[in-house]
Scaffold this motif. Structure first.
Motif, PDB file in Angstrom:
ATOM      1  N   GLU A   5       0.831  -1.206   0.000  1.00 36.83           N
ATOM      2  CA  GLU A   5       0.000   0.000   0.000  1.00 36.83           C
ATOM      3  C   GLU A   5       0.867   1.259   0.000  1.00 36.83           C
ATOM      4  N   LEU A   6       1.980   1.223   0.742  1.00 34.49           N
ATOM      5  CA  LEU A   6       2.894   2.371   0.767  1.00 34.49           C
ATOM      6  C   LEU A   6       3.603   2.543  -0.569  1.00 34.49           C
ATOM      7  N   TRP A   7       4.009   1.425  -1.172  1.00 32.87           N
ATOM      8  CA  TRP A   7       4.659   1.532  -2.486  1.00 32.87           C
ATOM      9  C   TRP A   7       3.692   2.112  -3.524  1.00 32.87           C
ATOM     10  N   LYS A   8       2.421   1.726  -3.435  1.00 34.90           N
ATOM     11  CA  LYS A   8       1.423   2.289  -4.350  1.00 34.90           C
ATOM     12  C   LYS A   8       1.259   3.782  -4.106  1.00 34.90           C
ATOM     13  N   ALA A   9       1.243   4.187  -2.827  1.00 32.96           N
ATOM     14  CA  ALA A   9       1.138   5.606  -2.493  1.00 32.96           C
ATOM     15  C   ALA A   9       2.343   6.370  -3.022  1.00 32.96           C
ATOM     16  N   LYS A  10       3.527   5.780  -2.902  1.00 32.55           N
ATOM     17  CA  LYS A  10       4.737   6.447  -3.392  1.00 32.55           C
ATOM     18  C   LYS A  10       4.717   6.566  -4.917  1.00 32.55           C
ATOM     19  N   LYS A  11       4.176   5.559  -5.579  1.00 31.95           N
ATOM     20  CA  LYS A  11       4.039   5.604  -7.037  1.00 31.95           C
ATOM     21  C   LYS A  11       3.165   6.781  -7.460  1.00 31.95           C
ATOM     22  N   ILE A  12       2.061   6.980  -6.747  1.00 33.24           N
ATOM     23  CA  ILE A  12       1.158   8.093  -7.062  1.00 33.24           C
ATOM     24  C   ILE A  12       1.853   9.433  -6.833  1.00 33.24           C
ATOM     25  N   VAL A  13       2.528   9.559  -5.697  1.00 39.66           N
ATOM     26  CA  VAL A  13       3.204  10.816  -5.363  1.00 39.66           C
ATOM     27  C   VAL A  13       4.340  11.095  -6.345  1.00 39.66           C
ATOM     28  N   ASP A  14       5.155  10.088  -6.636  1.00 39.06           N
ATOM     29  CA  ASP A  14       6.311  10.293  -7.505  1.00 39.06           C
ATOM     30  C   ASP A  14       5.912  10.607  -8.941  1.00 39.06           C
TER      31      ASP A  14
END
Length: 334
Positions: free
Chosen positions: A65-74
């Protein structure tokens, strides 16, 4: 990107090994994923809150879930400013935005005026993408932006229109060779003009320099101390950053300018397309879009976005001031 979010704990830059080309390809694939374009403001805020919780220590480990959030932010925020990049100019929208002007440039019977207008539109889009994704440690005034835009569009369009004008003069070639060259030359023009556009639009970076930072870690994920104090502005780092970005634009354009037109020549010999010539343009655009999605991650991954070099390779003022193993890092833009 996520470096601009509050919290003392640093996020790993990627779940892949950015010291390898394949690792960068996999990372770039997440940044260029067009599905991130459907994330609204609410989704972006939720992603930022998750990453802030990790940076503050409320969440201990990186989860899917955090990696997905980082993908969105990046894929949404600029790494220097922390502000959202305007949607049409994000790398996740690169192929779709370019398809619009490509469709215009491939419109039959444009004439000289139409060709010039669509080249202006194409190079204006390139200017916007180059500016939106450039290193932002050297802010440009409105006058400088206008000057850079005029130079970039004027020079790039001159190159593109000039190369396109060569095709009718290739009379010594056979009709089939002229057909192939006629398909290729417009894309060669776009590629060379696109590279020139990068240099002209980001020329101020090379004149004034960009911020470089000491490398604090050599971990495979690329966790390099994003909040470190800037060592100053380096013109040599800026030149390297702009040159690498220009090369990546050429690497991106090359398969797009070669594969779809050659495939289309073969497809136009089939009975179906000869019986349905109205489908030539949609087929061509489909080939271009498919190749654009495929080529973009491989081109952008040719060079790391956070580029590391030895401090001793830069100006004398940076010698001996590098971090781990004497290295410094900077955002080359994308």
């Amino acid at each position: 990107m996520s470096a601009s979010l509050p919290g003392n704990r640093e996020l790993p830059e990627s779940q892949y090994d950015l010291n390898t080309y394949w690792g960068r390809v996999r990372q770039t694939t997440t940044i260029t994923d067009p599905r991130t374009l459907f994330t609204g403001q609410h989704g972006l805020e939720q992603a930022k809150q998750l990453l802030v919780a990790y940076k503050k220590g409320d969440i201990k480990d990186m989860t899917p879930e955090l990696w997905k959030a980082k993908k969105i932010v990046d894929s949404t925020l600029h790494p220097d400013t922390g502000e959202p990049v305007l949607l049409p100019f994000r790398m996740s929208c690169f192929a779709l935005s370019n398809l619009v002007v490509t469709a215009g440039m491939l419109t039959p019977g444009l004439g000289t005026t139409g060709t010039i207008l669509w080249q202006i539109a194409n190079q204006s889009l390139n200017v916007a993408i180059n500016y939106a994704n450039a290193n932002k440690s050297t802010p440009l005034s409105t006058a400088k932006i206008a000057q850079s835009y005029s130079l970039a569009v004027g020079a790039s369009c001159s190159v593109a229109v000039g190369l396109n004008a060569l095709v009718p003069r290739l009379k010594r070639f056979s009709p089939s060779a002229r057909l192939v060259l006629g398909r290729l030359v417009p894309f060669v023009a776009v590629a060379s003009a696109g590279a020139l556009n990068v240099f002209l639009m980001r020329g101020e970076e090379m004149r004034t320099g960009i911020d470089v930072f000491p490398v604090r870690s050599q971990s495979p994920g690329g966790d390099e101390g994003e909040s470190a104090q800037s060592l100053g502005k380096s013109r040599q780092a800026a030149t390297l950053a702009v040159a690498e970005t220009a090369v990546s634009r050429v690497l991106n354009s090359s398969p797009i300018m070669v594969v779809p037109p050659l495939l289309l020549v073969r497809l136009q010999r089939t009975a179906w397309l000869r019986a349905n010539p109205r489908y030539v343009l949609p087929v061509n655009l489909g080939l271009i879009l498919g190749m654009s999605f495929l080529a973009l991650p491989f081109a952008l991954a040719a060079f790391p976005q956070r580029q590391r070099v030895r401090a001793d390779r830069l100006e004398e003022e940076f010698h001996g001031r590098g971090g781990d193993e004497g290295m410094v890092v900077f955002n080359r833009g994308i």
